[in-house]
Scaffold this motif. Sequence first.
Motif, PDB file in Angstrom:
ATOM      1  N   ALA A 146      15.570  20.589  61.970  1.00 50.48           N
ATOM      2  CA  ALA A 146      16.817  19.882  62.250  1.00 50.48           C
ATOM      3  C   ALA A 146      17.629  20.627  63.299  1.00 50.48           C
ATOM      4  CB  ALA A 146      17.630  19.725  60.966  1.00 50.48           C
ATOM      5  N   ASN A 147      17.906  19.948  64.400  1.00 43.96           N
ATOM      6  CA  ASN A 147      18.786  20.513  65.424  1.00 43.96           C
ATOM      7  C   ASN A 147      20.261  20.257  65.128  1.00 43.96           C
ATOM      8  OD1 ASN A 147      16.823  21.605  67.325  1.00 43.96           O
ATOM      9  ND2 ASN A 147      16.219  19.482  67.646  1.00 43.96           N
ATOM     10  N   GLY A 148      20.528  19.403  64.163  1.00 44.36           N
ATOM     11  CA  GLY A 148      21.899  19.094  63.762  1.00 44.36           C
ATOM     12  C   GLY A 148      21.934  18.670  62.305  1.00 44.36           C
ATOM     13  N   LYS A 149      23.117  18.274  61.840  1.00 43.93           N
ATOM     14  CA  LYS A 149      23.274  17.821  60.462  1.00 43.93           C
ATOM     15  C   LYS A 149      22.926  16.338  60.365  1.00 43.93           C
ATOM     16  CE  LYS A 149      26.833  21.181  59.156  1.00 43.93           C
ATOM     17  NZ  LYS A 149      28.205  21.356  58.621  1.00 43.93           N
ATOM     18  N   HIS A 150      22.249  16.000  59.261  1.00 41.40           N
ATOM     19  CA  HIS A 150      21.829  14.610  59.064  1.00 41.40           C
ATOM     20  C   HIS A 150      22.085  14.190  57.615  1.00 41.40           C
ATOM     21  CE1 HIS A 150      19.907  14.791  62.966  1.00 41.40           C
ATOM     22  NE2 HIS A 150      19.179  15.833  62.581  1.00 41.40           N
ATOM     23  N   GLU A 151      22.150  12.867  57.413  1.00 47.60           N
ATOM     24  CA  GLU A 151      22.284  12.319  56.075  1.00 47.60           C
ATOM     25  C   GLU A 151      20.928  12.168  55.403  1.00 47.60           C
ATOM     26  OE1 GLU A 151      24.381   8.672  56.448  1.00 47.60           O
ATOM     27  OE2 GLU A 151      26.306   9.625  56.962  1.00 47.60           O
ATOM     28  N   PHE A 152      19.867  12.408  56.137  1.00 39.83           N
ATOM     29  CA  PHE A 152      18.517  12.316  55.581  1.00 39.83           C
ATOM     30  C   PHE A 152      17.888  13.703  55.549  1.00 39.83           C
ATOM     31  CE2 PHE A 152      18.444  11.337  60.113  1.00 39.83           C
ATOM     32  CZ  PHE A 152      17.536  12.253  60.598  1.00 39.83           C
ATOM     33  N   SER A 153      16.767  13.799  54.824  1.00 38.66           N
ATOM     34  CA  SER A 153      16.072  15.076  54.659  1.00 38.66           C
ATOM     35  C   SER A 153      14.938  15.211  55.669  1.00 38.66           C
ATOM     36  CB  SER A 153      15.509  15.191  53.233  1.00 38.66           C
ATOM     37  OG  SER A 153      16.543  15.118  52.271  1.00 38.66           O
ATOM     38  N   LEU A 154      14.612  16.421  55.983  1.00 38.47           N
ATOM     39  CA  LEU A 154      13.449  16.730  56.805  1.00 38.47           C
ATOM     40  C   LEU A 154      12.361  17.324  55.926  1.00 38.47           C
ATOM     41  CD1 LEU A 154      15.827  16.674  58.997  1.00 38.47           C
ATOM     42  CD2 LEU A 154      14.239  18.026  60.380  1.00 38.47           C
ATOM     43  N   PRO A 155      11.088  17.157  56.333  1.00 42.35           N
ATOM     44  CA  PRO A 155      10.580  16.493  57.531  1.00 42.35           C
ATOM     45  C   PRO A 155      10.813  14.968  57.504  1.00 42.35           C
ATOM     46  CG  PRO A 155       8.927  17.939  56.553  1.00 42.35           C
ATOM     47  CD  PRO A 155       9.994  17.759  55.541  1.00 42.35           C
ATOM     48  N   PHE A 156      10.760  14.377  58.700  1.00 39.39           N
ATOM     49  CA  PHE A 156      10.843  12.925  58.796  1.00 39.39           C
ATOM     50  C   PHE A 156       9.996  12.452  59.964  1.00 39.39           C
ATOM     51  CE2 PHE A 156      13.957  14.094  61.937  1.00 39.39           C
ATOM     52  CZ  PHE A 156      14.067  13.024  62.811  1.00 39.39           C
ATOM     53  N   ASP A 173      18.038  15.250  67.311  1.00 35.49           N
ATOM     54  CA  ASP A 173      16.733  14.871  66.733  1.00 35.49           C
ATOM     55  C   ASP A 173      16.405  13.408  66.958  1.00 35.49           C
ATOM     56  OD1 ASP A 173      16.063  17.487  65.531  1.00 35.49           O
ATOM     57  OD2 ASP A 173      17.825  17.091  64.291  1.00 35.49           O
ATOM     58  N   GLY A 174      16.625  12.955  68.196  1.00 33.88           N
ATOM     59  CA  GLY A 174      16.268  11.590  68.559  1.00 33.88           C
ATOM     60  C   GLY A 174      17.232  10.530  68.082  1.00 33.88           C
ATOM     61  N   GLY A 175      18.447  10.923  67.688  1.00 34.07           N
ATOM     62  CA  GLY A 175      19.396   9.957  67.137  1.00 34.07           C
ATOM     63  C   GLY A 175      19.694   8.800  68.066  1.00 34.07           C
ATOM     64  N   ALA A 176      19.765   9.060  69.356  1.00 38.72           N
ATOM     65  CA  ALA A 176      20.079   7.993  70.311  1.00 38.72           C
ATOM     66  C   ALA A 176      18.876   7.122  70.640  1.00 38.72           C
ATOM     67  CB  ALA A 176      20.629   8.613  71.601  1.00 38.72           C
ATOM     68  N   ASN A 177      17.694   7.566  70.265  1.00 39.31           N
ATOM     69  CA  ASN A 177      16.464   6.839  70.606  1.00 39.31           C
ATOM     70  C   ASN A 177      15.776   6.208  69.409  1.00 39.31           C
ATOM     71  OD1 ASN A 177      16.162   9.957  71.934  1.00 39.31           O
ATOM     72  ND2 ASN A 177      16.540   8.286  73.379  1.00 39.31           N
ATOM     73  N   ARG A 178      16.245   6.519  68.225  1.00 38.04           N
ATOM     74  CA  ARG A 178      15.505   6.212  66.997  1.00 38.04           C
ATOM     75  C   ARG A 178      15.505   4.715  66.696  1.00 38.04           C
ATOM     76  NH1 ARG A 178      18.406   9.313  63.174  1.00 38.04           N
ATOM     77  NH2 ARG A 178      17.729  11.127  64.383  1.00 38.04           N
ATOM     78  N   LEU A 179      14.325   4.092  66.740  1.00 33.81           N
ATOM     79  CA  LEU A 179      14.185   2.672  66.437  1.00 33.81           C
ATOM     80  C   LEU A 179      13.661   2.423  65.027  1.00 33.81           C
ATOM     81  CD1 LEU A 179      12.711   1.433  69.832  1.00 33.81           C
ATOM     82  CD2 LEU A 179      15.082   1.334  69.048  1.00 33.81           C
ATOM     83  N   GLY A 180      13.210   3.451  64.388  1.00 31.51           N
ATOM     84  CA  GLY A 180      12.723   3.375  63.015  1.00 31.51           C
ATOM     85  C   GLY A 180      12.401   4.764  62.532  1.00 31.51           C
TER      86      GLY A 180
END
Length: 316
Positions: A146-156, A173-180
Amino acid sequence: MQLCSLARGALSALLLLAAVPAALGDSDYIETNVNNLRHFNLEPPFVDEGVQMRYYDYGGDAIIDTANHIRLTPDLPSRIGWLWSNTPLPNDYWKVEFDFKIGGKGGYLYGDGMGFFVTKERAVAGPVFGNSDYFHGLGVFFDTYANGKHEFSLPFVMGMLGDGKTPYDGAHDGGANRLGMCEAYFRNLREYSRASVTYLKGSFVQVQIQLQPNDKWLDCFTITNVTLPEDSYLGFTALTGDISDNHDLLAVRAETLSAEALKNYNAMPHLPKNVVAKVAGTSFFGFVFKALLLVGVCGGLFVAYKKYSADSARRF
Protein backbone atom coordinates in the motif's frame (compact mmCIF):
# COMPACT_ATOMS: atom_id res chain seq x y z
CA MET A 1 -56.69 -22.22 -44.48
CA GLN A 2 -53.69 -23.69 -46.24
CA LEU A 3 -51.74 -20.47 -45.66
CA CYS A 4 -52.65 -20.56 -41.98
CA SER A 5 -51.41 -24.14 -41.75
CA LEU A 6 -48.16 -23.06 -43.36
CA ALA A 7 -47.84 -20.24 -40.83
CA ARG A 8 -48.44 -22.69 -37.99
CA GLY A 9 -45.78 -24.95 -39.48
CA ALA A 10 -43.33 -22.04 -39.65
CA LEU A 11 -44.07 -21.19 -36.03
CA SER A 12 -43.34 -24.79 -35.02
CA ALA A 13 -40.05 -24.62 -36.88
CA LEU A 14 -39.18 -21.38 -35.09
CA LEU A 15 -39.92 -23.02 -31.74
CA LEU A 16 -37.56 -25.82 -32.70
CA LEU A 17 -34.84 -23.34 -33.65
CA ALA A 18 -35.32 -21.51 -30.35
CA ALA A 19 -34.21 -24.66 -28.56
CA VAL A 20 -30.90 -24.73 -30.47
CA PRO A 21 -29.05 -22.04 -28.38
CA ALA A 22 -29.75 -24.04 -25.23
CA ALA A 23 -28.22 -27.10 -26.83
CA LEU A 24 -25.28 -25.05 -28.04
CA GLY A 25 -24.60 -24.05 -24.44
CA ASP A 26 -23.86 -27.64 -23.43
CA SER A 27 -20.30 -28.32 -22.28
CA ASP A 28 -19.79 -30.91 -25.04
CA TYR A 29 -20.42 -28.27 -27.68
CA ILE A 30 -18.03 -25.85 -26.00
CA GLU A 31 -15.26 -28.40 -25.65
CA THR A 32 -15.41 -29.22 -29.35
CA ASN A 33 -15.25 -25.53 -30.27
CA VAL A 34 -12.37 -24.48 -28.00
CA ASN A 35 -9.08 -23.94 -29.76
CA ASN A 36 -5.99 -24.35 -27.60
CA LEU A 37 -3.55 -21.49 -28.12
CA ARG A 38 -0.47 -23.66 -27.70
CA HIS A 39 1.97 -20.85 -28.55
CA PHE A 40 0.96 -19.14 -25.30
CA ASN A 41 0.98 -22.22 -23.06
CA LEU A 42 3.80 -22.63 -20.55
CA GLU A 43 4.73 -25.39 -18.14
CA PRO A 44 7.99 -26.88 -16.85
CA PRO A 45 10.60 -27.09 -18.29
CA PHE A 46 9.47 -23.90 -20.14
CA VAL A 47 12.23 -24.24 -22.74
CA ASP A 48 12.68 -26.47 -25.80
CA GLU A 49 15.47 -28.90 -26.61
CA GLY A 50 17.77 -26.03 -27.51
CA VAL A 51 17.16 -24.43 -24.11
CA GLN A 52 15.24 -21.63 -25.81
CA MET A 53 11.77 -20.13 -25.28
CA ARG A 54 10.30 -20.22 -28.78
CA TYR A 55 7.19 -18.11 -28.24
CA TYR A 56 8.19 -15.85 -25.34
CA ASP A 57 10.97 -13.43 -24.51
CA TYR A 58 12.08 -12.69 -20.96
CA GLY A 59 14.44 -10.22 -19.40
CA GLY A 60 15.45 -8.02 -16.52
CA ASP A 61 15.95 -10.09 -13.38
CA ALA A 62 13.67 -12.91 -14.53
CA ILE A 63 15.21 -16.39 -14.38
CA ILE A 64 13.92 -19.80 -15.44
CA ASP A 65 13.95 -22.71 -13.02
CA THR A 66 13.17 -25.49 -15.49
CA ALA A 67 11.86 -27.81 -12.78
CA ASN A 68 9.54 -25.38 -11.04
CA HIS A 69 8.77 -21.87 -12.24
CA ILE A 70 9.74 -18.69 -13.98
CA ARG A 71 10.87 -16.31 -11.24
CA LEU A 72 10.07 -12.79 -12.41
CA THR A 73 11.83 -11.27 -9.39
CA PRO A 74 13.69 -12.80 -6.46
CA ASP A 75 13.03 -11.73 -2.87
CA LEU A 76 15.57 -8.93 -3.16
CA PRO A 77 15.13 -5.15 -3.35
CA SER A 78 15.12 -3.08 -6.55
CA ARG A 79 14.48 -5.93 -8.97
CA ILE A 80 12.39 -5.98 -12.12
CA GLY A 81 11.53 -8.86 -14.43
CA TRP A 82 9.28 -9.57 -17.39
CA LEU A 83 8.03 -12.28 -19.73
CA TRP A 84 6.28 -11.37 -23.00
CA SER A 85 4.79 -13.35 -25.85
CA ASN A 86 6.32 -12.67 -29.25
CA THR A 87 3.03 -13.29 -31.08
CA PRO A 88 -0.23 -11.38 -30.43
CA LEU A 89 -3.34 -12.87 -28.88
CA PRO A 90 -6.50 -13.30 -31.02
CA ASN A 91 -8.45 -10.09 -31.47
CA ASP A 92 -12.00 -11.37 -30.85
CA TYR A 93 -11.92 -13.71 -27.87
CA TRP A 94 -9.39 -15.30 -25.55
CA LYS A 95 -9.11 -16.81 -22.11
CA VAL A 96 -5.81 -17.01 -20.23
CA GLU A 97 -5.36 -18.98 -17.00
CA PHE A 98 -2.10 -18.85 -15.09
CA ASP A 99 -0.69 -20.31 -11.90
CA PHE A 100 1.41 -18.01 -9.75
CA LYS A 101 2.96 -17.77 -6.32
CA ILE A 102 3.96 -14.58 -4.53
CA GLY A 103 5.72 -14.53 -1.17
CA GLY A 104 8.92 -14.15 0.73
CA LYS A 105 10.57 -13.69 4.10
CA GLY A 106 8.98 -10.31 4.84
CA GLY A 107 6.49 -10.52 7.68
CA TYR A 108 4.96 -7.03 7.63
CA LEU A 109 6.69 -5.18 4.83
CA TYR A 110 6.84 -6.74 1.37
CA GLY A 111 6.05 -5.89 -2.22
CA ASP A 112 5.53 -4.58 -4.72
CA GLY A 113 3.48 -6.92 -6.89
CA MET A 114 2.92 -8.55 -10.26
CA GLY A 115 1.25 -7.43 -13.49
CA PHE A 116 -0.71 -9.25 -16.19
CA PHE A 117 -0.79 -7.25 -19.43
CA VAL A 118 -2.38 -7.49 -22.85
CA THR A 119 -1.06 -4.43 -24.65
CA LYS A 120 -0.01 -3.03 -27.98
CA GLU A 121 3.52 -2.53 -26.65
CA ARG A 122 5.70 -5.33 -25.34
CA ALA A 123 8.92 -5.99 -23.43
CA VAL A 124 9.56 -2.46 -22.19
CA ALA A 125 10.43 -2.45 -18.49
CA GLY A 126 9.08 0.31 -16.28
CA PRO A 127 7.50 1.37 -13.00
CA VAL A 128 4.04 -0.20 -13.40
CA PHE A 129 4.67 -3.55 -11.72
CA GLY A 130 7.65 -3.99 -14.03
CA ASN A 131 6.01 -2.67 -17.21
CA SER A 132 6.31 0.72 -18.88
CA ASP A 133 3.82 3.45 -18.00
CA TYR A 134 1.41 4.97 -20.52
CA PHE A 135 0.67 1.53 -21.92
CA HIS A 136 -2.10 0.92 -24.43
CA GLY A 137 -4.32 -2.00 -23.46
CA LEU A 138 -5.25 -4.06 -20.40
CA GLY A 139 -3.40 -4.25 -17.10
CA VAL A 140 -4.42 -6.52 -14.21
CA PHE A 141 -2.34 -5.87 -11.10
CA PHE A 142 -1.68 -8.15 -8.14
CA ASP A 143 -0.71 -5.50 -5.60
CA THR A 144 0.84 -6.40 -2.25
CA TYR A 145 2.09 -3.03 -0.98
CA ALA A 146 0.00 0.00 0.00
CA ASN A 147 1.37 3.37 -1.07
CA GLY A 148 -1.44 5.10 0.82
CA LYS A 149 -4.36 4.49 3.17
CA HIS A 150 -7.31 2.51 1.85
CA GLU A 151 -10.70 1.28 3.03
CA PHE A 152 -9.86 -2.17 1.66
CA SER A 153 -7.21 -4.71 2.65
CA LEU A 154 -4.13 -5.77 0.76
CA PRO A 155 -3.21 -7.81 -1.20
CA PHE A 156 -5.78 -6.92 -3.85
CA VAL A 157 -6.34 -7.34 -7.58
CA MET A 158 -7.35 -4.45 -9.83
CA GLY A 159 -7.93 -3.78 -13.51
CA MET A 160 -6.97 -0.80 -15.66
CA LEU A 161 -7.44 0.06 -19.32
CA GLY A 162 -4.56 2.17 -20.59
CA ASP A 163 -5.11 4.58 -23.46
CA GLY A 164 -1.43 5.29 -24.11
CA LYS A 165 -1.79 8.80 -22.67
CA THR A 166 -2.90 8.36 -19.06
CA PRO A 167 -0.30 7.41 -16.41
CA TYR A 168 -0.83 4.79 -13.73
CA ASP A 169 -1.73 6.43 -10.42
CA GLY A 170 1.02 4.79 -8.39
CA ALA A 171 0.78 7.20 -5.46
CA HIS A 172 -2.74 5.94 -4.75
CA ASP A 173 -2.30 2.31 -5.88
CA GLY A 174 -4.17 2.89 -9.12
CA GLY A 175 -7.07 4.76 -7.51
CA ALA A 176 -7.55 7.03 -10.51
CA ASN A 177 -7.39 4.14 -12.97
CA ARG A 178 -9.24 1.39 -11.13
CA LEU A 179 -12.14 -0.04 -13.17
CA GLY A 180 -12.62 -3.10 -11.00
CA MET A 181 -10.99 -4.77 -8.01
CA CYS A 182 -11.27 -7.38 -5.29
CA GLU A 183 -9.44 -8.21 -2.10
CA ALA A 184 -7.61 -11.53 -2.41
CA TYR A 185 -5.03 -12.79 0.05
CA PHE A 186 -2.79 -14.69 -2.36
CA ARG A 187 0.55 -13.96 -0.64
CA ASN A 188 2.64 -16.61 1.17
CA LEU A 189 0.06 -19.35 0.76
CA ARG A 190 1.12 -22.96 1.01
CA GLU A 191 0.35 -23.76 -2.64
CA TYR A 192 0.06 -21.73 -5.81
CA SER A 193 -2.87 -19.50 -6.71
CA ARG A 194 -4.58 -19.39 -10.09
CA ALA A 195 -6.09 -16.50 -12.02
CA SER A 196 -8.30 -16.46 -15.10
CA VAL A 197 -8.74 -13.51 -17.45
CA THR A 198 -11.36 -13.73 -20.22
CA TYR A 199 -11.91 -11.20 -23.00
CA LEU A 200 -14.71 -10.84 -25.55
CA LYS A 201 -14.22 -7.99 -28.01
CA GLY A 202 -16.70 -5.17 -27.52
CA SER A 203 -18.25 -6.83 -24.49
CA PHE A 204 -16.15 -7.50 -21.41
CA VAL A 205 -13.03 -8.46 -19.54
CA GLN A 206 -13.66 -10.83 -16.62
CA VAL A 207 -11.13 -11.68 -13.91
CA GLN A 208 -11.52 -14.65 -11.58
CA ILE A 209 -9.15 -16.03 -8.97
CA GLN A 210 -8.68 -19.35 -7.20
CA LEU A 211 -6.59 -18.83 -4.09
CA GLN A 212 -5.65 -22.51 -3.68
CA PRO A 213 -5.94 -25.41 -6.14
CA ASN A 214 -9.01 -26.97 -4.49
CA ASP A 215 -10.80 -23.71 -3.66
CA LYS A 216 -13.83 -22.39 -5.50
CA TRP A 217 -13.30 -19.80 -8.18
CA LEU A 218 -14.03 -16.26 -6.98
CA ASP A 219 -15.46 -13.64 -9.32
CA CYS A 220 -13.06 -10.75 -8.84
CA PHE A 221 -14.41 -8.15 -11.27
CA THR A 222 -15.86 -7.59 -14.73
CA ILE A 223 -15.26 -4.55 -16.95
CA THR A 224 -17.87 -4.11 -19.68
CA ASN A 225 -17.82 -2.43 -23.10
CA VAL A 226 -14.15 -3.25 -23.68
CA THR A 227 -12.34 -3.32 -27.00
CA LEU A 228 -8.59 -3.86 -26.72
CA PRO A 229 -6.08 -2.75 -29.37
CA GLU A 230 -5.70 -5.08 -32.31
CA ASP A 231 -2.72 -7.47 -32.21
CA SER A 232 -1.93 -7.07 -28.52
CA TYR A 233 0.75 -9.12 -26.76
CA LEU A 234 0.55 -11.09 -23.51
CA GLY A 235 2.92 -10.12 -20.74
CA PHE A 236 3.72 -11.00 -17.12
CA THR A 237 5.86 -8.60 -15.10
CA ALA A 238 6.93 -7.94 -11.50
CA LEU A 239 8.69 -5.28 -9.49
CA THR A 240 10.33 -4.87 -6.09
CA GLY A 241 11.46 -1.62 -4.45
CA ASP A 242 12.99 -1.12 -1.01
CA ILE A 243 10.96 -4.14 0.08
CA SER A 244 10.59 -7.33 -1.88
CA ASP A 245 9.01 -10.71 -2.61
CA ASN A 246 9.49 -13.66 -4.91
CA HIS A 247 7.10 -13.37 -7.87
CA ASP A 248 6.82 -16.75 -9.56
CA LEU A 249 4.88 -17.87 -12.64
CA LEU A 250 4.27 -21.62 -12.64
CA ALA A 251 2.09 -22.26 -15.70
CA VAL A 252 0.07 -20.53 -18.42
CA ARG A 253 -2.85 -21.93 -20.44
CA ALA A 254 -4.63 -20.02 -23.20
CA GLU A 255 -7.57 -20.76 -25.45
CA THR A 256 -9.96 -19.17 -27.92
CA LEU A 257 -13.21 -20.23 -29.55
CA SER A 258 -13.92 -21.24 -33.12
CA ALA A 259 -15.53 -18.72 -35.45
CA GLU A 260 -18.73 -20.76 -35.34
CA ALA A 261 -18.97 -20.60 -31.56
CA LEU A 262 -18.22 -16.87 -31.53
CA LYS A 263 -21.34 -16.25 -33.59
CA ASN A 264 -23.51 -17.50 -30.75
CA TYR A 265 -22.80 -15.74 -27.45
CA ASN A 266 -25.05 -18.20 -25.61
CA ALA A 267 -22.52 -20.90 -26.53
CA MET A 268 -19.92 -19.29 -24.24
CA PRO A 269 -19.64 -20.73 -20.73
CA HIS A 270 -17.48 -17.89 -19.39
CA LEU A 271 -19.80 -14.95 -20.01
CA PRO A 272 -20.51 -13.00 -16.83
CA LYS A 273 -24.10 -13.35 -15.62
CA ASN A 274 -25.03 -9.77 -16.48
CA VAL A 275 -23.73 -10.20 -20.04
CA VAL A 276 -25.51 -13.55 -20.42
CA ALA A 277 -28.77 -11.97 -19.27
CA LYS A 278 -28.39 -9.10 -21.74
CA VAL A 279 -27.63 -11.39 -24.68
CA ALA A 280 -30.26 -13.96 -23.74
CA GLY A 281 -32.83 -11.22 -23.30
CA THR A 282 -32.09 -9.82 -26.75
CA SER A 283 -32.43 -13.26 -28.31
CA PHE A 284 -35.64 -13.96 -26.38
CA PHE A 285 -37.41 -10.76 -27.38
CA GLY A 286 -36.34 -11.23 -30.97
CA PHE A 287 -37.92 -14.68 -30.90
CA VAL A 288 -41.12 -13.34 -29.30
CA PHE A 289 -41.40 -10.65 -31.96
CA LYS A 290 -41.08 -13.19 -34.76
CA ALA A 291 -43.53 -15.54 -33.10
CA LEU A 292 -46.12 -12.77 -32.63
CA LEU A 293 -45.63 -11.70 -36.23
CA LEU A 294 -46.38 -15.21 -37.46
CA VAL A 295 -49.40 -15.50 -35.17
CA GLY A 296 -50.62 -12.14 -36.46
CA VAL A 297 -50.27 -13.29 -40.07
CA CYS A 298 -52.13 -16.48 -39.26
CA GLY A 299 -54.89 -14.56 -37.48
CA GLY A 300 -55.24 -12.09 -40.34
CA LEU A 301 -55.52 -14.88 -42.87
CA PHE A 302 -58.13 -16.61 -40.71
CA VAL A 303 -60.27 -13.45 -40.43
CA ALA A 304 -60.02 -12.83 -44.18
CA TYR A 305 -61.01 -16.42 -44.85
CA LYS A 306 -64.08 -16.21 -42.55
CA LYS A 307 -65.19 -12.96 -44.22
CA TYR A 308 -64.73 -14.51 -47.65
CA SER A 309 -66.81 -17.57 -46.62
CA ALA A 310 -69.60 -15.37 -45.24
CA ASP A 311 -69.74 -13.24 -48.40
CA SER A 312 -69.85 -16.34 -50.56
CA ALA A 313 -72.72 -17.81 -48.51
CA ARG A 314 -74.80 -14.61 -48.93
CA ARG A 315 -74.40 -14.73 -52.72
CA PHE A 316 -76.05 -18.12 -52.86
